[in-house]
Design a protein around this motif. Structure first.
Motif, PDB file in Angstrom:
ATOM      1  N   ALA A  93     -45.458  -1.236   1.297  1.00  0.00           N
ATOM      2  CA  ALA A  93     -46.667  -0.575   0.809  1.00  0.00           C
ATOM      3  C   ALA A  93     -47.240  -1.293  -0.408  1.00  0.00           C
ATOM      4  CB  ALA A  93     -46.355   0.882   0.474  1.00  0.00           C
ATOM      5  N   LYS A  94     -46.375  -1.680  -1.353  1.00  0.00           N
ATOM      6  CA  LYS A  94     -46.860  -2.374  -2.555  1.00  0.00           C
ATOM      7  C   LYS A  94     -47.497  -3.712  -2.203  1.00  0.00           C
ATOM      8  CE  LYS A  94     -43.035  -0.470  -5.260  1.00  0.00           C
ATOM      9  NZ  LYS A  94     -41.748  -0.830  -5.905  1.00  0.00           N
ATOM     10  N   LEU A  95     -46.871  -4.429  -1.294  1.00  0.00           N
ATOM     11  CA  LEU A  95     -47.421  -5.709  -0.846  1.00  0.00           C
ATOM     12  C   LEU A  95     -48.797  -5.500  -0.227  1.00  0.00           C
ATOM     13  CD1 LEU A  95     -47.366  -8.688  -0.028  1.00  0.00           C
ATOM     14  CD2 LEU A  95     -45.832  -8.089   1.848  1.00  0.00           C
ATOM     15  N   HIS A  96     -48.915  -4.486   0.622  1.00  0.00           N
ATOM     16  CA  HIS A  96     -50.199  -4.207   1.273  1.00  0.00           C
ATOM     17  C   HIS A  96     -51.260  -3.817   0.245  1.00  0.00           C
ATOM     18  CE1 HIS A  96     -52.989  -2.699   4.366  1.00  0.00           C
ATOM     19  NE2 HIS A  96     -53.257  -1.754   3.481  1.00  0.00           N
ATOM     20  N   PHE A  97     -50.937  -2.892  -0.643  1.00  0.00           N
ATOM     21  CA  PHE A  97     -51.922  -2.437  -1.623  1.00  0.00           C
ATOM     22  C   PHE A  97     -52.433  -3.601  -2.474  1.00  0.00           C
ATOM     23  CE2 PHE A  97     -49.999   1.993  -1.352  1.00  0.00           C
ATOM     24  CZ  PHE A  97     -51.131   2.559  -0.784  1.00  0.00           C
ATOM     25  N   GLY A  98     -51.517  -4.431  -2.966  1.00  0.00           N
ATOM     26  CA  GLY A  98     -51.922  -5.527  -3.836  1.00  0.00           C
ATOM     27  C   GLY A  98     -52.731  -6.590  -3.129  1.00  0.00           C
TER      28      GLY A  98
END
Length: 605
Positions: A93-98
């Motif tokens: 999720a963090k990878l996607h958001f960033g």
């Protein structure tokens, strides 16, 4: 008109256009923006989208989707779901958001440009709705991520990432700028809606939503599903544009599709490959990244090629081979340089996970097993410094990803190669022949310098890894670390012998010293079967024996097993005598060398 049925008036209003009387058409639609090229101006009247929607219908549908998305989010705000989510999934999720949140805003600019400079009325109308879509996607991503900032500061990079010079963002930004901003709107319509959205993100978002549900992240699945339905609609702008271009300039059409599919696939390999094969909990993996690409992306792309009379790209065999390789190398690089990213990479190589990888990728153990074995040994004996880098990898001048792409050799071995090109007395380095070819064809538009080049140019101070981290905007509370605190390595403790409980020093010394500034030059170097090429600083008076030590310092005992054997330096395909100096051999700045153990050295490694 309000009393008429939509089908009675929609055909009239969707393609409203007019003949300009007080301004030249070329001034309103300049070629460098409209990009009509060989397509006659009148031919654009044939542009027709397959799915038609009016603005009132659009507003009604979007209002329903907004209400549904925020209702689910509001209901879950009081739950404890976040605390129970797997750390590996949180990294997805963090990878996607960033990587995606502000890319959606860049997509808005692309849609707005098509809405202004598109040469067909229906296209401009469709692009207006697409621009509204992309603004919504950006806002959704930022808002959904913001809820977790107080719990984990890495989520703040949903907004911050694209305002930094993090290497992963430089790579993504260089792709998205070329795809959405730098070209004319005809190129943009093929690159963004057709190749990237139809070919990659639409299908990936469906899979990502499914994985999120399986991992228990209902909020993320809800957001992604809401976004994907918009993408499927406005992505249709590419088809009619490609039809016209194929009719009047098929060579241009083929090149646009070929280059953007390759560059998208390269970035996809680092953004999606590790998430599917390493970060998603093993019990929740429905298929491997390769299986997903073969079933969905490749099938969709081949149908698109056939439907429009396009040929397979010239690099097709290399791309197919890369499905077994690219994302594994990039994942290994992300994990080893984990301090340089805003998420917590999950190593994903416990015994059970390794068995799964070997089942899905028969070459995995031969290529990556020995490297991970060395890392595991260092973790289990407490030598954590050996699991962290002291320099930066050499990055490709086209895709801006590390030079870590294994390719097959005539002898059946897989090796990492560099594909250099000297232009205007400057040597550029590429991860593949394809990236080199794309850069050469578009060299007048590709001017983004890699992080390594910025370091060597003195832009980054101090000129070491700490300076690089500061330049990237990474602070201690945000820097990535292993998602599970290295617990997975205990699976292998019994295999390492009694000495594994004691820290072992790096087996190669002499690499720590930095030569004097006046005599130092940066080179592109790789050791043996290591998976990546490094920036290594050597002294022009160093002998080849000393150069070998400097190169080995960054690999041996870290990712390559130490051996009690002499080392050999290879330059331009030939072994160089140990007592010759850098200046005597003629090794200059940015030149490439290979180092290996003597009895295992091979020409051209």
């Amino acid at each position: 008109m309000a009393l008429m049925k939509r089908e009675e008036w929609e055909g009239l209003v969707r393609d409203v256009d007019w003949t300009l009387s007080y301004a030249d058409d070329d001034a309103v639609f300049p070629e460098w923006q409209s990009g009509t090229g060989k397509i006659p101006r009148g031919a654009w009247s044939a542009w027709e989208e397959s799915y038609k929607i009016s603005y009132p219908e659009y507003v009604s549908v979007q209002a329903e989707k907004e209400a549904a998305a925020f209702a689910v989010k509001a209901a879950l705000q009081r739950s404890t779901i976040f605390s129970s989510l797997d750390e590996g999934w949180k990294s997805c999720a963090k990878l996607h958001f960033g990587a995606v949140s502000l890319a959606e805003y860049t997509a808005f600019m692309a849609e707005a440009r098509m809405a202004r400079f598109g040469l067909a009325g229906p296209w401009r109308n469709m692009a207006v709705l697409g621009a509204l879509d992309e603004i919504r996607h950006c806002q959704l991503s930022l808002f959904f991520a913001h809820e977790f900032v107080s719990k984990d500061p890495q989520y703040d990079w949903a907004l911050k990432a694209f305002h930094t010079n993090d290497w992963a963002i430089v790579s993504a930004r260089s792709l998205f700028d070329a795809m959405m901003v730098a070209g004319n709107v005809v190129d943009t319509a093929i690159q963004l809606p057709l190749v990237f959205e139809t070919g990659f993100t639409n299908l990936q978002f469906v899979g990502l939503a499914s994985d999120a549900l399986a991992s228990g992240d209902i909020n993320f699945a809800n957001m992604i599903s809401s976004v994907q339905t918009d993408e499927a609609r406005h992505a249709q702008q590419g088809g009619p544009t490609l039809e016209l271009l194929m009719k009047h300039d098929p060579v241009r059409a083929q090149w646009i599709v070929d280059k953007m599919f390759w560059l998208s696939a390269r970035v996809f390999a680092v953004l999606t490959g590790p998430a599917m094969d390493y970060y998603t909990p093993l019990d929740h993996r429905k298929q491997s990244y390769k299986e997903f690409m073969e079933e969905w992306i490749i099938g969709q792309f081949i149908r698109t090629l056939q439907d429009h009379g396009l040929k397979k790209p010239w690099y097709w065999d290399e791309f197919i081979e890369g499905l077994d390789i690219w994302h594994h190398s990039l994942h290994l690089g992300v994990w080893f340089w984990r301090q340089t990213v805003w998420w917590k990479p999950q190593a994903g190589v416990s015994k059970a996970e390794r068995n799964w990888l070997n089942t899905k990728y028969p070459k995995w153990e031969d290529i990556y097993g020995p490297i991970w074995d060395q890392i595991i040994a260092n973790v289990n004996c407490g030598n954590m410094q050996a699991t962290r880098p002291d320099t930066v990898p050499w990055l490709c001048n086209a895709c801006h990803l590390p030079l870590c792409t294994y390719t097959s050799s005539p002898d059946g071995k897989y090796r990492v190669r560099d594909f250099p090109l000297t232009h205007n007395n400057y040597t550029y380095h590429f991860c593949s022949k394809v990236c080199r070819q794309i850069w050469w064809e578009d060299r007048d538009m590709l001017h983004v310098r890699t992080i390594g080049e910025r370091l060597l140019a003195g832009e980054i101070q101090p000129s070491d890894l700490s300076g690089v981290l500061q330049y990237m905007g990474l602070t201690p509370e945000v820097m990535g670390d292993d998602a599970y605190g290295y617990k997975w390595a205990t699976d292998y403790r019994e295999l390492l012998g009694p000495e594994s409980s004691q820290p072992r020093p790096n087996s190669v010394g002499g690499g720590e010293g930095i030569p004097s500034e006046a005599l130092s030059i940066p080179i592109n170097a790789k050791f043996g079967d290591d998976f990546v090429m490094h920036v290594v600083v050597v002294n022009t008076s160093d002998t080849m024996a000393e150069v070998a030590q400097r190169v080995a310092y960054h690999s041996v005992g870290k990712r390559v097993r130490s051996q009690d054997r002499d080392m050999v330096v290879y330059y331009e395909g030939r072994a160089v005598a140990d007592n010759e100096s850098v200046s005597q051999v003629g090794i200059g700045p940015f030149q490439q060398i290979f180092v290996d153990y003597a009895s295992d050295s091979r020409k051209g490694r």
